[in-house]
Scaffold this active site. Structure first.
Site, PDB file in Angstrom:
ATOM      1  N   GLN A 197       0.937  -1.263   0.018  1.00 27.77           N
ATOM      2  CA  GLN A 197       0.098   0.192  -0.029  1.00 27.77           C
ATOM      3  C   GLN A 197       0.738   1.315   0.043  1.00 27.77           C
ATOM      4  OE1 GLN A 197      -0.352  -2.707   1.959  1.00 27.77           O
ATOM      5  NE2 GLN A 197      -2.565  -3.027   2.572  1.00 27.77           N
ATOM      6  N   ASP A 238      -6.840   0.988  12.534  1.00 29.67           N
ATOM      7  CA  ASP A 238      -7.745   0.064  12.211  1.00 29.67           C
ATOM      8  C   ASP A 238      -8.676   0.082  13.569  1.00 29.67           C
ATOM      9  OD1 ASP A 238      -5.822  -0.783  10.176  1.00 29.67           O
ATOM     10  OD2 ASP A 238      -7.684  -1.169   9.319  1.00 29.67           O
ATOM     11  N   LYS A 249      -1.916  -1.526  10.247  1.00 34.51           N
ATOM     12  CA  LYS A 249      -1.133  -2.687   9.262  1.00 34.51           C
ATOM     13  C   LYS A 249       0.118  -3.174   9.775  1.00 34.51           C
ATOM     14  CE  LYS A 249      -2.331  -3.477   6.076  1.00 34.51           C
ATOM     15  NZ  LYS A 249      -3.177  -4.700   6.117  1.00 34.51           N
TER      16      LYS A 249
END
Ligand code: MRU
EC number: 5.3.1.23
Length: 357
Positions: A197, A238, A249
């Site tokens: 990402q 998250d 992550k």
């Protein structure tokens, strides 16, 4: 100030159009999604990803599910639909909060047509609210950086930008806001193995936005902090437990340890929907286990039909710059502040701050 940003989630009245993030930076390809089933696949296969974007997409998925039905319904049928979407990805709490709110909003409604309308306007409202929250978060983040300094060097992990949200971003939102305040920002983007990402998405967003960016592989941050003055590490989240333990992550934890060792302030950026006070500590946060093949091959580069999406396996934008030290010395501790739309605060203040939101 207006800058080129992305619209990864577009509601087209009859269907959902999602920028397929698996194909970036190679191609800007849109998936036209007409069913809840296809929405779930898009979330699970990470064509759309990032906690806030997953939550918004999930509620559009519910809308498509409701649209495919007609007539009267009951709570069992509604619960089945919600459960299907809930199970798409487990770690980010935003989706679960959004689905709970979606259920609350249709209390007393017994026909699919009204349910569909309520969910559609809820999803559209979420987009507006998320963008606003990110812009306020960004401004709040700016207040943590010295006013008299004109240039900042920042490490970030994963992608927390317009691609992961309804716009502006969280950690990348702070970076965009610093730039909007006339600061020069140099960003070091962890490539973020295994889904990349950082190199595929963050570098792509920053380059399109004209912000100087160097991709580093995940193991390079120690070397970088040893060799350059890094002003801050900015990451997203998250799910944050009541004690401040933060799921983000894979690789975020390593980065926090390295930052502590080098006295670099480590900031976690997120909106109120990232804080899960039902969980006392991070031990209770469910961690998603994904396919082994994502680690052993560049699995995201192909569709479920086996078609490869990126030409020549290119995983960074053309012209992207990189740093490549081959060795580092690993040293051995964490979160200085949370940066949110309701202020900046230390982990010990989470419960009292959230009570006021
Ligand atoms: O697996 P992903 O790409 O959905 O993970 C994304 C992250 O970990 C982000 O840091 C987090 O969702 C915040 S995005 C504003």
């Amino acid at each position: 100030m207006s800058h080129p940003e992305f619209l990864p989630i577009q509601w087209k009245s009859t269907h959902l159009s999602l920028l397929d993030q698996r194909a970036l930076p190679g191609k800007k390809e849109f998936l036209e999604i007409h069913t809840v089933e296809d929405t779930i696949v898009a979330i699970r296969e990470m064509a759309i990803r990032g906690a806030p974007a997953i939550a918004i997409t999930g509620v559009f998925g519910l809308t498509l599910g409701a649209k495919s039905k007609s007539g009267k319904t009951n709570s069992e049928e509604v619960d089945t639909l919600i459960k299907q979407v809930f199970e798409s990805r487990p770690t980010a709490v935003n989706l679960s909060f959004a689905l709970k709110e979606a259920k609350k909003r249709i209390e007393g409604k017994t026909d699919w047509e009204s349910i569909q309308k309520i969910w559609e306007s809820f999803a559209l409202e979420m987009m507006v609210e998320d963008l606003k929250a990110n812009q306020t978060l960004g401004e709040n983040g700016v207040s943590l950086f010295p006013k008299d300094q004109s240039e900042f060097h920042i490490i970030t992990h994963c992608n927390t930008g317009a691609l992961a949200t309804a716009g502006h971003g969280t950690a990348l939102g702070v970076i965009r806001s610093l730039r909007d305040h006339g600061k020069k920002v140099v960003v070091y983007a962890d490539e973020t193995r295994p889904f990349l990402q950082g190199s595929r998405l963050t570098a792509f967003e920053l380059m399109e936005d004209g912000i100087e960016c160097y991709i580093i592989s995940d193991g390079m941050s120690g070397w970088l902090m040893n060799h350059k003055k890094i002003d801050a590490v900015l990451v997203g989240c998250d799910r944050v437990a009541a004690n401040g333990d933060t799921a983000n992550k894979i690789g975020t934890y390593n980065l926090a340890i390295v930052a502590q060792e080098h006295n670099v302030p480590f900031y976690v950026c997120g909106t109120k929907d990232s804080f899960d006070l039902n969980l006392k500590t991070g031990d209770e946060i469910p961690i998603e286990m994904r396919k082994e093949s994502e680690v052993t091959q560049f699995d995201f580069l192909k569709t479920s039909e086996g078609k490869y999406l990126l030409p020549e396996g290119k995983t960074a934008p053309i012209g992207a710059r990189a740093l490549n030290p081959s060795f580092d010395i690993t040293k051995a501790k964490f979160i200085k502040n949370f940066i949110t739309e309701f202020g900046c605060f230390v982990p010990g203040e989470i419960s009292s701050r959230l009570k006021k939101v």
